[in-house]
Design a protein around this motif. Structure first.
Motif, PDB file in Angstrom:
ATOM      1  N   ILE A  16       0.846  -1.191   0.000  1.00 54.01           N
ATOM      2  CA  ILE A  16       0.000   0.000   0.000  1.00 54.01           C
ATOM      3  C   ILE A  16       0.883   1.242   0.000  1.00 54.01           C
ATOM      4  O   ILE A  16       1.715   1.428   0.887  1.00 54.01           O
ATOM      5  CB  ILE A  16      -0.934   0.010   1.234  1.00 54.01           C
ATOM      6  CG1 ILE A  16      -1.663  -1.329   1.376  1.00 54.01           C
ATOM      7  CG2 ILE A  16      -1.903   1.189   1.145  1.00 54.01           C
ATOM      8  CD1 ILE A  16      -2.488  -1.735   0.182  1.00 54.01           C
ATOM      9  N   THR A  38     -11.954  -5.169  -3.269  1.00 56.23           N
ATOM     10  CA  THR A  38     -11.175  -3.930  -3.363  1.00 56.23           C
ATOM     11  C   THR A  38     -11.404  -3.248  -4.707  1.00 56.23           C
ATOM     12  O   THR A  38     -11.668  -2.042  -4.770  1.00 56.23           O
ATOM     13  CB  THR A  38      -9.677  -4.224  -3.174  1.00 56.23           C
ATOM     14  OG1 THR A  38      -9.462  -4.717  -1.845  1.00 56.23           O
ATOM     15  CG2 THR A  38      -8.823  -2.994  -3.408  1.00 56.23           C
ATOM     16  N   ALA A  44      -9.580  -0.428   0.047  1.00 57.40           N
ATOM     17  CA  ALA A  44      -8.693  -1.565   0.296  1.00 57.40           C
ATOM     18  C   ALA A  44      -9.297  -2.536   1.302  1.00 57.40           C
ATOM     19  O   ALA A  44      -9.635  -2.162   2.428  1.00 57.40           O
ATOM     20  CB  ALA A  44      -7.341  -1.078   0.797  1.00 57.40           C
ATOM     21  N   LEU A  65      -8.741   3.509   3.124  1.00 56.40           N
ATOM     22  CA  LEU A  65      -7.787   3.620   2.028  1.00 56.40           C
ATOM     23  C   LEU A  65      -8.559   3.560   0.718  1.00 56.40           C
ATOM     24  O   LEU A  65      -8.991   2.496   0.292  1.00 56.40           O
ATOM     25  CB  LEU A  65      -6.752   2.487   2.095  1.00 56.40           C
ATOM     26  CG  LEU A  65      -5.940   2.406   3.380  1.00 56.40           C
ATOM     27  CD1 LEU A  65      -5.041   1.179   3.369  1.00 56.40           C
ATOM     28  CD2 LEU A  65      -5.125   3.676   3.585  1.00 56.40           C
ATOM     29  N   GLN A  66      -8.728   4.725   0.092  1.00 57.67           N
ATOM     30  CA  GLN A  66      -9.443   4.801  -1.181  1.00 57.67           C
ATOM     31  C   GLN A  66      -8.445   4.511  -2.299  1.00 57.67           C
ATOM     32  O   GLN A  66      -7.433   5.192  -2.441  1.00 57.67           O
ATOM     33  CB  GLN A  66     -10.054   6.183  -1.361  1.00 57.67           C
ATOM     34  CG  GLN A  66     -10.873   6.323  -2.605  1.00 57.67           C
ATOM     35  CD  GLN A  66     -11.490   7.706  -2.711  1.00 57.67           C
ATOM     36  OE1 GLN A  66     -10.928   8.688  -2.239  1.00 57.67           O
ATOM     37  NE2 GLN A  66     -12.650   7.767  -3.324  1.00 57.67           N
ATOM     38  N   VAL A  67      -8.741   3.502  -3.096  1.00 59.71           N
ATOM     39  CA  VAL A  67      -7.826   3.061  -4.140  1.00 59.71           C
ATOM     40  C   VAL A  67      -7.893   4.003  -5.335  1.00 59.71           C
ATOM     41  O   VAL A  67      -8.964   4.243  -5.889  1.00 59.71           O
ATOM     42  CB  VAL A  67      -8.131   1.613  -4.562  1.00 59.71           C
ATOM     43  CG1 VAL A  67      -7.190   1.168  -5.672  1.00 59.71           C
ATOM     44  CG2 VAL A  67      -8.023   0.674  -3.361  1.00 59.71           C
ATOM     45  N   LEU A  81      -1.248  -1.209  -4.414  1.00 58.83           N
ATOM     46  CA  LEU A  81      -2.377  -0.294  -4.418  1.00 58.83           C
ATOM     47  C   LEU A  81      -1.869   1.100  -4.109  1.00 58.83           C
ATOM     48  O   LEU A  81      -1.211   1.315  -3.090  1.00 58.83           O
ATOM     49  CB  LEU A  81      -3.422  -0.688  -3.367  1.00 58.83           C
ATOM     50  CG  LEU A  81      -4.088  -2.039  -3.524  1.00 58.83           C
ATOM     51  CD1 LEU A  81      -5.079  -2.266  -2.377  1.00 58.83           C
ATOM     52  CD2 LEU A  81      -4.775  -2.174  -4.866  1.00 58.83           C
ATOM     53  N   VAL A  83      -3.079   4.609  -2.992  1.00 55.22           N
ATOM     54  CA  VAL A  83      -4.295   4.989  -2.271  1.00 55.22           C
ATOM     55  C   VAL A  83      -4.291   6.446  -1.834  1.00 55.22           C
ATOM     56  O   VAL A  83      -3.248   7.087  -1.742  1.00 55.22           O
ATOM     57  CB  VAL A  83      -4.491   4.099  -1.025  1.00 55.22           C
ATOM     58  CG1 VAL A  83      -4.556   2.621  -1.390  1.00 55.22           C
ATOM     59  CG2 VAL A  83      -3.405   4.351   0.017  1.00 55.22           C
TER      60      VAL A  83
END
Length: 127
Positions: A16, A38, A44, A65-67, A81, A83
């Motif tokens: 991440i 996800t 996430a 955690l916004q991807v 990812l 994020v």
């Protein structure tokens, strides 16, 4: 593109990274269901090896955690990812932004201390 979950008994590491700064925040594990969730939700989700169930980061703390982007490595057995951190920005369960706060000492041939070791007064003596 398909992730190879067979190499680690149904799991793949998920690295991440903060999409804005590039800072490495944490590593978790995903099974196929966690990756699918996800990618479809945009947040996430990981597989807890101890609890043996899915969990979405920030579902209780609010530090979600916004991807922004998702990548597979060249072997297709690790996920990256990128994020955007929501909430207070504390990603680690220890209350820090990053889980990577414990520097390991290097025993390199030149005996040079890292910048953090120098700041802490832990420089090695020159031979």
């Amino acid at each position: 593109m398909e992730i190879d979950f067979d190499k680690m008994q149904g799991l793949a590491p998920a690295v991440i990274q903060d999409a804005g700064t590039g800072e490495l925040l944490m590593v978790g594990f995903m099974n196929r269901e966690a990756l699918d969730q996800t990618l479809s939700s945009g947040f996430a989700t990981f597989y807890s090896r101890t609890r043996q169930k899915l969990w979405t980061k920030g579902e209780t703390s609010g530090n979600r955690l916004q991807v922004v982007a998702a990548f597979a490595d060249c072997d297709r057995d690790t996920v990256l990812l990128r994020v955007r951190v929501l909430g207070e920005g504390k990603v680690c369960h220890n209350g820090t932004r990053s889980c990577f706060t414990e520097e390991l000492p290097l025993g390199n041939a030149f005996g040079a201390a890292s910048p953090r070791q120098k700041e802490a007064g832990q420089e090695r003596a020159e031979p």
